[in-house]
Motif scaffolding. Structure first.
Motif, PDB file in Angstrom:
ATOM      1  N   LEU A 143       0.823  -1.206   0.000  1.00 41.56           N
ATOM      2  CA  LEU A 143       0.000   0.000   0.000  1.00 41.56           C
ATOM      3  C   LEU A 143       0.857   1.256   0.000  1.00 41.56           C
ATOM      4  O   LEU A 143       0.568   2.229  -0.698  1.00 41.56           O
ATOM      5  N   LEU A 177      -5.306   5.855  -4.871  1.00 43.09           N
ATOM      6  CA  LEU A 177      -5.720   4.621  -4.202  1.00 43.09           C
ATOM      7  C   LEU A 177      -7.127   4.830  -3.668  1.00 43.09           C
ATOM      8  O   LEU A 177      -7.433   5.882  -3.106  1.00 43.09           O
ATOM      9  N   HIS A 179     -10.246   2.958  -1.323  1.00 42.93           N
ATOM     10  CA  HIS A 179     -10.630   1.876  -0.405  1.00 42.93           C
ATOM     11  C   HIS A 179     -12.146   1.792  -0.375  1.00 42.93           C
ATOM     12  O   HIS A 179     -12.823   2.771  -0.086  1.00 42.93           O
ATOM     13  N   TRP A 184      -8.736  -2.608  -1.515  1.00 43.07           N
ATOM     14  CA  TRP A 184      -8.022  -1.437  -2.023  1.00 43.07           C
ATOM     15  C   TRP A 184      -7.904  -1.558  -3.535  1.00 43.07           C
ATOM     16  O   TRP A 184      -7.617  -2.637  -4.061  1.00 43.07           O
ATOM     17  N   ALA A 201      -5.367  -3.933  -5.403  1.00 43.41           N
ATOM     18  CA  ALA A 201      -4.039  -3.811  -4.807  1.00 43.41           C
ATOM     19  C   ALA A 201      -3.475  -5.162  -4.394  1.00 43.41           C
ATOM     20  O   ALA A 201      -2.263  -5.374  -4.442  1.00 43.41           O
TER      21      ALA A 201
END
Length: 347
Positions: A143, A177, A179, A184, A201
């Motif tokens: 991440l 990114l 969520h 993710w 991700a």
């Protein structure tokens, strides 16, 4: 014209925002001449800021890693505690703003002395995050790597495994990114295809910077792009419906993980939704128990009408029989005959 001290602070903020700037880019952002930028760079160096420069067409100015001093002074244990807390907040979504937690963690790691950064790396490697049964596992540090790529502003080489297990390598321009509460998603522009894409991700194997800076023109709304990808991407059939509800009510009825929403005036919402086949989509839409209109495709509209007609016919027959029995028992009560089932037709 801003003062020299304010201009120096602005220059420091720009240099901290991404790894490299050309003199022309800095001059354009600060609305000054190239000569002023070079003079301000020299002044910052005199003040102790380690600013490096690279020659060539891709060269520019950058702050050397580990040379930035944070305004908040932390000892080793405090810095580790803050970094670990930010990492946990990003993974758990406890603060709601996961992107902010990752951004703060990235900034903190960039200013940590090497001895503390090494300790944090060792702890990241030792920690194991136990996901929920429906939560995919993301490799330690991934991440942060993805967040770094979004902040760096340069092209990267992505090694990725899609949902069928096929491994691909492609050049991408990282952007954001996202969520969703369960997973993710990495939003980036696929250079070869010239399209904005979403990548899970947990399926990213490696992301390697190429050193080539890029400028993103007209980037999409990352949350909407991910929502649309989740709602329609895995399904062979997509439908578009109109709900006579404002956006907030439509989102409560059909979550963003199921459909992609956009307003149609203040009191209506257009929703794109995916499904396995027309009949499966019709069954889901009927289960919403709310007025709606299928805009496309015709196959889903016909399936919804067919299901509605079958339901109406079945219930009308049962009620007719019940009414006949009631009339025989009470001598013909007109109130019972007046009671007719409501028609659940799509709008």
């Amino acid at each position: 014209m801003i003062s020299a001290s304010a201009r120096l602070l602005r220059l420091i903020a720009l240099l901290a925002a991404r790894p490299s700037w050309t003199c022309a880019e800095l001059a354009d952002r600060m609305a000054v001449t190239d000569r002023t930028v070079r003079r301000d760079i020299a002044k910052l160096r005199e003040l102790g800021y380690a600013i490096e420069s690279d020659p060539g067409p891709w060269g520019g100015y950058r702050l050397r890693a580990g040379s930035r001093v944070p305004p908040l002074i932390l000892d080793d244990e405090e810095a580790l505690a803050v970094a670990i807390g930010l990492r946990q907040a990003a993974l758990s979504g406890a603060l709601g703003g996961d992107q902010a937690a990752l951004s703060a963690l990235l900034k903190l790691r960039q200013v940590l002395p090497k001895r503390i950064a090494d300790r944090l790396g060792d702890m990241d490697a030792a920690f194991v995050h136990t996901p929920r049964p429906d939560e995919p596992q993301i490799p330690p540090g991934m991440l942060l790597e993805l967040a770094t790529a979004c902040r760096r502003g340069e092209r990267a080489r992505l090694s990725y495994r899609d949902r069928t297990g096929n491994a691909t390598v492609r050049d991408v321009d990282p952007y954001r990114l996202v969520h969703t509460g369960r997973r993710w998603y990495f939003v980036a522009r696929d250079v070869t295809r010239g399209q904005w894409r979403t990548f899970r991700a947990d399926r990213v194997n490696q992301l390697q910077p190429t050193g080539r800076p890029v400028e993103l023109l007209d980037p999409p709304d990352p949350a909407r792009l991910v929502s649309r990808s989740i709602a329609t991407g895995p399904y062979p059939l997509q439908a578009t419906i109109r709900l006579p509800l404002p956006m907030d009510q439509a989102l409560r009825l059909i979550p963003s993980t199921v459909g992609s929403h956009r307003p149609d005036g203040p009191d209506a919402t257009i929703v794109d939704i995916g499904g396995p086949d027309p009949d499966g989509l019709a069954a889901y839409l009927l289960g919403l128990a709310t007025p709606l209109r299928v805009l496309t495709p015709d196959a889903v509209r016909r399936a919804l009408v067919r299901r509605t007609q079958h339901l109406l016919t079945a219930n009308a027959n049962e009620n007719d029989g019940a009414n006949e029995n009631d009339g025989a028992n009470d001598g013909g009560n007109d109130d019972a005959n007046d009671a007719a089932p409501g028609e659940p037709s799509p709008q």
